[in-house]
Write a protein that holds these residues in place. Sequence first.
Motif, PDB file in Angstrom:
ATOM      1  N   LYS A   1       0.831  -1.199   0.000  1.00  0.00           N
ATOM      2  CA  LYS A   1       0.000   0.000   0.000  1.00  0.00           C
ATOM      3  C   LYS A   1       0.869   1.254   0.000  1.00  0.00           C
ATOM      4  N   ILE A   2       0.392   2.284  -0.706  1.00  0.00           N
ATOM      5  CA  ILE A   2       1.063   3.586  -0.677  1.00  0.00           C
ATOM      6  C   ILE A   2       0.535   4.330   0.536  1.00  0.00           C
ATOM      7  N   VAL A   3       1.342   4.417   1.577  1.00  0.00           N
ATOM      8  CA  VAL A   3       0.870   4.937   2.859  1.00  0.00           C
ATOM      9  C   VAL A   3       1.183   6.420   3.056  1.00  0.00           C
ATOM     10  N   ASP A   4       2.043   6.970   2.205  1.00  0.00           N
ATOM     11  CA  ASP A   4       2.326   8.409   2.264  1.00  0.00           C
ATOM     12  C   ASP A   4       2.934   8.821   0.932  1.00  0.00           C
ATOM     13  N   VAL A   5       2.761  10.095   0.590  1.00  0.00           N
ATOM     14  CA  VAL A   5       3.255  10.591  -0.698  1.00  0.00           C
ATOM     15  C   VAL A   5       3.785  12.008  -0.548  1.00  0.00           C
ATOM     16  N   ILE A   6       4.683  12.356  -1.451  1.00  0.00           N
ATOM     17  CA  ILE A   6       5.037  13.751  -1.699  1.00  0.00           C
ATOM     18  C   ILE A   6       4.565  14.036  -3.113  1.00  0.00           C
ATOM     19  N   THR A   7       3.547  14.880  -3.222  1.00  0.00           N
ATOM     20  CA  THR A   7       2.935  15.146  -4.522  1.00  0.00           C
ATOM     21  C   THR A   7       3.819  16.054  -5.368  1.00  0.00           C
ATOM     22  N   ASP A   8       3.447  16.201  -6.631  1.00  0.00           N
ATOM     23  CA  ASP A   8       4.312  16.948  -7.554  1.00  0.00           C
ATOM     24  C   ASP A   8       4.324  18.446  -7.272  1.00  0.00           C
ATOM     25  N   ASP A   9       3.447  18.911  -6.371  1.00  0.00           N
ATOM     26  CA  ASP A   9       3.465  20.326  -6.000  1.00  0.00           C
ATOM     27  C   ASP A   9       3.978  20.540  -4.580  1.00  0.00           C
ATOM     28  N   ALA A  10       4.477  19.471  -3.969  1.00  0.00           N
ATOM     29  CA  ALA A  10       4.869  19.580  -2.563  1.00  0.00           C
ATOM     30  C   ALA A  10       6.274  19.071  -2.292  1.00  0.00           C
ATOM     31  N   GLY A  11       7.045  18.839  -3.340  1.00  0.00           N
ATOM     32  CA  GLY A  11       8.384  18.293  -3.151  1.00  0.00           C
ATOM     33  C   GLY A  11       9.374  18.874  -4.141  1.00  0.00           C
ATOM     34  N   PRO A  12      10.185  18.030  -4.770  1.00  0.00           N
ATOM     35  CA  PRO A  12      11.238  18.519  -5.659  1.00  0.00           C
ATOM     36  C   PRO A  12      10.673  19.265  -6.869  1.00  0.00           C
ATOM     37  N   PHE A  13      11.389  20.297  -7.309  1.00  0.00           N
ATOM     38  CA  PHE A  13      11.019  20.878  -8.606  1.00  0.00           C
ATOM     39  C   PHE A  13      11.426  19.894  -9.692  1.00  0.00           C
ATOM     40  N   SER A  14      10.770  19.997 -10.823  1.00  0.00           N
ATOM     41  CA  SER A  14      10.961  19.039 -11.906  1.00  0.00           C
ATOM     42  C   SER A  14      11.313  19.794 -13.185  1.00  0.00           C
TER      43      SER A  14
ATOM     44  N   LEU B   1      21.714  23.774 -11.306  1.00  0.00           N
ATOM     45  CA  LEU B   1      20.287  23.482 -11.263  1.00  0.00           C
ATOM     46  C   LEU B   1      20.021  21.982 -11.314  1.00  0.00           C
ATOM     47  N   TYR B   2      20.792  21.262 -12.101  1.00  0.00           N
ATOM     48  CA  TYR B   2      20.617  19.805 -12.184  1.00  0.00           C
ATOM     49  C   TYR B   2      21.010  19.173 -10.844  1.00  0.00           C
ATOM     50  N   GLN B   3      22.072  19.705 -10.242  1.00  0.00           N
ATOM     51  CA  GLN B   3      22.470  19.226  -8.909  1.00  0.00           C
ATOM     52  C   GLN B   3      21.384  19.535  -7.879  1.00  0.00           C
ATOM     53  N   ALA B   4      20.778  20.715  -7.992  1.00  0.00           N
ATOM     54  CA  ALA B   4      19.729  21.100  -7.047  1.00  0.00           C
ATOM     55  C   ALA B   4      18.508  20.196  -7.182  1.00  0.00           C
ATOM     56  N   GLN B   5      18.186  19.826  -8.413  1.00  0.00           N
ATOM     57  CA  GLN B   5      17.051  18.929  -8.611  1.00  0.00           C
ATOM     58  C   GLN B   5      17.329  17.567  -7.965  1.00  0.00           C
ATOM     59  N   ALA B   6      18.521  17.013  -8.197  1.00  0.00           N
ATOM     60  CA  ALA B   6      18.900  15.745  -7.578  1.00  0.00           C
ATOM     61  C   ALA B   6      18.916  15.870  -6.055  1.00  0.00           C
ATOM     62  N   TYR B   7      19.381  16.999  -5.556  1.00  0.00           N
ATOM     63  CA  TYR B   7      19.429  17.265  -4.114  1.00  0.00           C
ATOM     64  C   TYR B   7      18.027  17.227  -3.516  1.00  0.00           C
ATOM     65  N   GLN B   8      17.078  17.872  -4.197  1.00  0.00           N
ATOM     66  CA  GLN B   8      15.715  17.913  -3.682  1.00  0.00           C
ATOM     67  C   GLN B   8      15.030  16.547  -3.783  1.00  0.00           C
ATOM     68  N   ILE B   9      15.302  15.801  -4.836  1.00  0.00           N
ATOM     69  CA  ILE B   9      14.764  14.441  -4.939  1.00  0.00           C
ATOM     70  C   ILE B   9      15.265  13.597  -3.772  1.00  0.00           C
ATOM     71  N   SER B  10      16.539  13.726  -3.474  1.00  0.00           N
ATOM     72  CA  SER B  10      17.133  12.976  -2.365  1.00  0.00           C
ATOM     73  C   SER B  10      16.501  13.369  -1.033  1.00  0.00           C
ATOM     74  N   LYS B  11      16.259  14.667  -0.844  1.00  0.00           N
ATOM     75  CA  LYS B  11      15.597  15.131   0.377  1.00  0.00           C
ATOM     76  C   LYS B  11      14.217  14.507   0.507  1.00  0.00           C
ATOM     77  N   GLY B  12      13.488  14.425  -0.607  1.00  0.00           N
ATOM     78  CA  GLY B  12      12.150  13.848  -0.574  1.00  0.00           C
ATOM     79  C   GLY B  12      12.171  12.375  -0.192  1.00  0.00           C
ATOM     80  N   ILE B  13      13.131  11.649  -0.734  1.00  0.00           N
ATOM     81  CA  ILE B  13      13.271  10.227  -0.386  1.00  0.00           C
ATOM     82  C   ILE B  13      13.572  10.081   1.099  1.00  0.00           C
ATOM     83  N   GLY B  14      14.473  10.931   1.591  1.00  0.00           N
ATOM     84  CA  GLY B  14      14.790  10.900   3.014  1.00  0.00           C
ATOM     85  C   GLY B  14      13.602  11.273   3.880  1.00  0.00           C
ATOM     86  N   GLU B  15      12.802  12.222   3.417  1.00  0.00           N
ATOM     87  CA  GLU B  15      11.640  12.663   4.189  1.00  0.00           C
ATOM     88  C   GLU B  15      10.628  11.534   4.383  1.00  0.00           C
ATOM     89  N   LEU B  16      10.455  10.698   3.382  1.00  0.00           N
ATOM     90  CA  LEU B  16       9.464   9.623   3.482  1.00  0.00           C
ATOM     91  C   LEU B  16       9.986   8.379   4.190  1.00  0.00           C
TER      92      LEU B  16
END
Length: 365
Positions: free
Chosen positions: A197-210, A272-287
Motif C-alpha cells: 500500500k502507498i501509505v504516504d506521498v510527496i505530490t508533484d506540487d509539494a516536493g522537488p522541482f521538476s 540546477l541539475y544538482q539542485a534537482q537531484a538534491y531535492q529528490i534525495s531530500k524527498g526520499i529521506g523525508e518519506l
Amino acid sequence: MDHYILAINPGSTSTKIAVYKNEDELFAESIDHSNEDLARCRGLRDQFEMRRALVFQALEKHDFDKSRLSAAVGRGGQLPPVKAGGYGVNEAMKRRIIQGPIIDHASNLGALLAAAVAEPQHIPAYIYDAVSSDELKEVAKVTGIPEIVRQSFCHVLNSKATARKVAAQMGGRYEDMNFVVAHLGGGISISAHEKGKIVDVITDDAGPFSPERSGSVPILYIVDMCYSGEYSKKDLMKKLRGMGGLKAYLGTHDCRRIEAMIQGGDEKAKLLYQAQAYQISKGIGELSPTIDGTIDAVILTGGMAYSDMLTDMVSKRVSFIAPVVVYPGENELESLAYGALRILRGQEPCNEYVDNYQEKEELFI
C-alpha cells in the motif's frame, strides 16, 4: 486460457494504445494530437469522439479483430479518492467523469474510451490504479489547517507496477515488502510503499522541482505573489505547472539538452541539475521514517531515470537508506494490461465504483 487486453492511455497531446496477449505485447501505437486538432474540440464530448475514432482506426491499421478482446482497460483519471487497484467502468463512473465535479485532465477519458471499445463486444472495461487512489494512513492526511486534508495524488500506476517488478526480482512479493519510489518525469512524485500500500506521498506540487513544475515553494512567498496584483490565477498556475522548474531557469525542460549544456561547461545548468537531484534525495529521506526506516529498496523510475547523470547523483545521497534500484520508463500501458490480466485471472478483485452523482443530462456514450 489466453487473454487479449487493449490498454488505453490518454495524455494531453497523445493517446497511446497497446494490445497484449497475456503478458506479451502484440503491438503498440502512439497517436499524436496536433494543436489544431485539439483546438477544434470544444469540450469533453468532442475530445472523446475524436480519440475514439482514432483508437478504432489504430486497431484496424494493425488488422486486429476487436472480437478477440477479453477486456479493455483505460488509465484511471482524477476521480474522487478511490482504492488502488482495478475498477469496472460503470454508469456511476461515467457520470462523474462527464458531469463532474472532477479535475479536468486527459486521463479522465481512459474509462470512457475503454467502455466504448468493450461494451459493443460485451466484455469488461476497467480502469486501474487511478491517479487519485488513496491508501494513506490517517496520520498522513493531517495538515496545519483544519479545513485542508491531504489527499494522495501521485504516479500510482507506474510506481506500484515498478515496485511489483522490483519485488519479484528480489525474490519477494510486493505485498510483503517496503519501498520508497521516486517517479521522475515532467512532474516528480515520491511515494512510501508499505506491504503493498502507498501509505504516504510527496505530490508533484509539494516536493522537488521538476523539468517543468516548481515543486514546493515557501508558502509565504506564494501568498505575496497572489496578492501582489501582478499575477492572475492562470499566471500563477503556469508558474507552478508547465513554466516552472528547470524550464523557468533554462528555457527548456529537455534533460538531454540540459545535460549537453552541462557537458559544454554551463555552470548554471550544472547547479540546477544538482539542485534537482538534491531535492529528490531530500524527498526520499523525508518519506523514509514513515515506514520506520525498514526499506527493502529505493526505486528511481520514470522517464528521467534514463539519465545516468541524475540517478547517480541521487543514488550517492540516498544509498545509505537502502539499496537503490533504477528502473527507467513509465511503462503505463504494460501496467494497465497487467492489472487487467490479474483481475481476469482472479488474482485480484474488481472493485465497484459507487458515487452519489446528480443526474444533469443524458450520457453521450
